[in-house]
Design an enzyme around this catalytic site. Structure first.
Site, PDB file in Angstrom:
ATOM      1  N   LYS A 171      -3.770 -21.600 -59.943  1.00 18.11           N
ATOM      2  CA  LYS A 171      -4.343 -22.224 -61.145  1.00 18.11           C
ATOM      3  C   LYS A 171      -5.223 -23.427 -60.811  1.00 18.11           C
ATOM      4  O   LYS A 171      -6.375 -23.507 -61.248  1.00 18.11           O
ATOM      5  CB  LYS A 171      -3.215 -22.662 -62.090  1.00 18.11           C
ATOM      6  CG  LYS A 171      -2.293 -21.547 -62.543  1.00 18.11           C
ATOM      7  CD  LYS A 171      -1.218 -22.049 -63.480  1.00 18.11           C
ATOM      8  CE  LYS A 171      -0.249 -23.025 -62.820  1.00 18.11           C
ATOM      9  NZ  LYS A 171       0.488 -22.450 -61.668  1.00 18.11           N
ATOM     10  N   SER A 190       3.244 -23.628 -67.876  1.00 23.54           N
ATOM     11  CA  SER A 190       3.452 -23.337 -69.307  1.00 23.54           C
ATOM     12  C   SER A 190       4.103 -21.967 -69.486  1.00 23.54           C
ATOM     13  O   SER A 190       3.462 -21.038 -69.961  1.00 23.54           O
ATOM     14  CB  SER A 190       2.130 -23.423 -70.084  1.00 23.54           C
ATOM     15  OG  SER A 190       1.061 -22.797 -69.419  1.00 23.54           O
TER      16      SER A 190
END
Length: 214
Positions: A19, A87
Site C-alpha cells: 500500500k 482498514s
C-alpha cells in the site's frame, strides 16, 4: 498548482501488500505535475494523531475515524488524498466512503504467504508466535473488499504496472460532468459539487487530473 476537485484514493490491504509503496510512487508522479496532494499513512498516523490507540477492533475503528476526519477536510478543500491503511473491516471502509469527497477504494492484494515473505521487520513471525495480539491476517480478520473500485495484485504486477492500473482505472471511472467514480458506490449527493466552489474558477474534472500523468 493545478486547481482540481478533491478526491480520496483509499489503499486497503494486508500489512506488506504494498500500500505505502504504491501510494508513494503515485504521490511522486502527481506532485511533480503540480497536483495538490497529501498522503496519509498508517505507520505515520499511529506515531502522532492516533498514538494513544491500540489494535482492538474499537481502537482500529477510532483510528480510521480520526483519519477520515482529516481526509474529509482535505478532500472537500480540493486536495487529493492518498490514504494507506490496512482498514480491515468492510463496514468501516464503507463509512469512510460516505464521509469523504470522491472516494475510490483501491484493494492492494497479495497472498498472506507473500506478505510474510516481504516482512523485513519480522512482525508476522512475532504474531504467529503469539507475541503480537490482534494482528491482521493472523489473529485478527481482514475483510477483503468484495467489489473494490480498483484491484491491484502486487504479487503479479510490478510497481509501475500497479500505479498505471490505478491511474487508468480511476480515469475510466470518472467523466467530465460528474465528480464521483461512475463504477463505485456514490457518496451522498449533498456532499459534492459538480463545479468549483470558488466563483469564476474553471472546473477541472478528476479524470483530467489523473489522465495527464498516464
Amino acid at each position: 498548482m493545478i486547481e482540481h476537485p478533491g478526491f480520496v484514493l483509499w489503499f486497503t490491504g494486508l500489512s506488506g501488500a504494498g500500500k505505502t509503496t504504491i501510494a508513494v510512487a503515485l504521490e511522486n508522479q502527481l506532485r511533480a505535475r503540480g497536483i495538490r496532494i497529501e498522503r496519509l499513512d498508517g505507520d505515520t498516523v499511529r506515531q502522532s494523531l492516533t498514538k494513544d490507540l491500540g489494535f482492538s477492533k474499537e481502537d482500529r475503528d477510532k483510528n480510521i475515524e480520526r483519519v477520515t476526519f482529516v481526509a474529509k477536510l482535505l478532500s472537500r478543500n480540493n486536495v487529493a488524498v492518498l490514504s494507506s491503511f490496512i482498514s480491515p473491516y468492510a463496514a468501516t471502509r464503507d463509512h469512510v466512503r460516505g464521509e469523504t469527497t470522491n472516494f475510490i477504494e483501491v484493494f492492494v492484494d497479495a497472498p498472506l504467504e507473500t506478505c510474510i515473505e516481504r516482512d523485513v521487520k519480522g512482525m508476522y513471525k512475532k504474531a504467529i508466535a503469539g507475541e503480537i495480539p490482534n494482528f491482521t491476517g493472523i489473529s485478527d480478520p481482514y475483510e477483503a473488499p468484495a467489489n473494490p473500485d480498483i484491484h491491484v495484485k502486487t504479487h503479479e504486477q510490478t510497481l509501475e504496472e500497479s500505479v498505471q492500473t490505478i491511474i487508468r482505472r480511476s480515469s475510466h471511472g470518472w467523466n467530465r460532468t460528474n465528480t464521483f467514480p461512475l463504477k463505485s458506490r456514490p457518496n451522498p449527493p449533498h456532499r459534492h459539487k459538480s463545479k468549483s466552489s470558488r466563483a469564476g474558477e474553471p472546473f477541472i474534472s478528476p479524470v483530467f487530473v489523473l489522465s495527464i500523468i498516464a
